[in-house]
Design a protein around this motif. Structure first.
Motif, short mmCIF file in Angstrom:
data_model
loop_
_atom_site.label_atom_id
_atom_site.label_comp_id
_atom_site.label_asym_id
_atom_site.label_seq_id
_atom_site.Cartn_x
_atom_site.Cartn_y
_atom_site.Cartn_z
N THR A 20 0.85 -1.19 0.00
CA THR A 20 0.00 0.00 0.00
C THR A 20 0.88 1.24 0.00
O THR A 20 1.80 1.36 0.81
N ILE A 21 0.58 2.14 -0.92
CA ILE A 21 1.29 3.42 -1.01
C ILE A 21 0.67 4.37 0.00
O ILE A 21 -0.55 4.48 0.09
N ILE A 22 1.50 5.06 0.77
CA ILE A 22 1.02 6.12 1.66
C ILE A 22 1.66 7.42 1.20
O ILE A 22 2.89 7.57 1.22
N THR A 23 0.83 8.34 0.72
CA THR A 23 1.31 9.60 0.17
C THR A 23 1.28 10.70 1.22
O THR A 23 0.42 10.71 2.10
N TYR A 24 2.25 11.61 1.12
CA TYR A 24 2.20 12.82 1.95
C TYR A 24 2.80 13.99 1.20
O TYR A 24 3.60 13.83 0.28
N CYS A 25 2.34 15.18 1.58
CA CYS A 25 2.90 16.43 1.05
C CYS A 25 3.16 17.35 2.24
O CYS A 25 3.59 16.88 3.29
N TRP A 26 2.91 18.64 2.11
CA TRP A 26 3.25 19.60 3.16
C TRP A 26 2.39 19.48 4.40
O TRP A 26 2.91 19.38 5.51
N GLY A 27 1.11 19.55 4.27
CA GLY A 27 0.24 19.55 5.45
C GLY A 27 -1.22 19.58 5.06
O GLY A 27 -1.57 19.38 3.90
N PRO A 28 -2.09 19.87 6.02
CA PRO A 28 -3.52 19.82 5.76
C PRO A 28 -4.01 20.85 4.75
O PRO A 28 -5.08 20.68 4.18
N ALA A 29 -3.27 21.91 4.52
CA ALA A 29 -3.68 22.92 3.54
C ALA A 29 -3.18 22.58 2.13
O ALA A 29 -3.42 23.33 1.20
N CYS A 30 -2.51 21.45 1.99
CA CYS A 30 -1.95 21.04 0.70
C CYS A 30 -2.72 19.83 0.18
O CYS A 30 -2.89 18.85 0.91
N ASN A 31 -3.17 19.90 -1.06
CA ASN A 31 -3.89 18.75 -1.61
C ASN A 31 -3.01 17.88 -2.51
O ASN A 31 -3.50 17.01 -3.22
N GLY A 32 -1.71 18.10 -2.46
CA GLY A 32 -0.80 17.31 -3.29
C GLY A 32 -0.86 15.82 -3.00
O GLY A 32 -0.82 15.01 -3.92
N ALA A 33 -0.97 15.45 -1.73
CA ALA A 33 -1.05 14.03 -1.38
C ALA A 33 -2.35 13.42 -1.88
O ALA A 33 -2.38 12.26 -2.30
N THR A 34 -3.43 14.20 -1.85
CA THR A 34 -4.71 13.72 -2.36
C THR A 34 -4.63 13.50 -3.87
O THR A 34 -5.07 12.47 -4.39
N ARG A 35 -4.07 14.46 -4.57
CA ARG A 35 -3.91 14.33 -6.03
C ARG A 35 -3.03 13.13 -6.38
O ARG A 35 -3.33 12.38 -7.30
N ALA A 36 -1.95 12.98 -5.63
CA ALA A 36 -1.04 11.85 -5.87
C ALA A 36 -1.74 10.53 -5.59
O ALA A 36 -1.60 9.56 -6.36
#
Length: 148
Positions: free
Chosen positions: A89-105
């Motif tokens: 399972t891939i677990i994505t992260y980006c900067w924080g809750p104000a960033c939707n980069g992890a959601t897009r990824a």
């Protein structure tokens, strides 16, 4: 004279039934994980996950979760993910809750056939909750992304 409020803003929309609420929250948990759970899994050496930092390469080089691999969001495609195991399972992260980069990824990984979850709070909450970080400036790296 002490007047009691006649209504509650938090209840302006009636809460869902317990059955619907249970279904909603259980579904939500299938899409997300939190810092504590990921930290415990990494410390235990659980091998069924791949942590992916989807921020830009410079941000990753400066500070990232030690076990994370770098795959910037705009570089996720069939070719760049070819070496990743679809049994994990891939677990994505980006900067924080104000960033939707992890959601897009996460959406991109799912479309490519990967099982995926998003780390709630990203690297910001990982650091705020005392998670280990590595990189060229590690703990001294900027905590937030800033517009230039």
């Amino acid at each position: 004279m002490n007047l009691k409020p006649r209504f509650a803003l938090s209840l302006e929309m009636e809460p869902a039934s317990p059955e619907i609420a249970y279904s909603h929250f259980m579904n939500k948990l299938t899409f997300e994980t939190d810092v504590a759970d990921l930290s415990i899994d990494l410390r235990k050496g659980y091998e069924g996950i791949i942590v992916v930092d989807v921020r830009d390469s410079k941000s990753y080089e400066e500070c990232h979760i030690p076990e994370a691999v770098s795959l910037p969001n705009n570089k996720i495609n069939e070719k760049t993910t070819n070496g990743l195991c679809k049994d994990k399972t891939i677990i994505t992260y980006c900067w924080g809750p104000a960033c939707n980069g992890a959601t897009r990824a996460a959406a991109k990984f799912a479309k490519l056939g990967f099982r995926v979850k998003e780390l709630i709070g990203g690297i910001e909450y990982w650091r705020k909750e005392g998670g280990d970080v590595v990189g060229s400036v590690a703990e001294n790296a900027p905590l937030y992304w800033k517009m230039k």
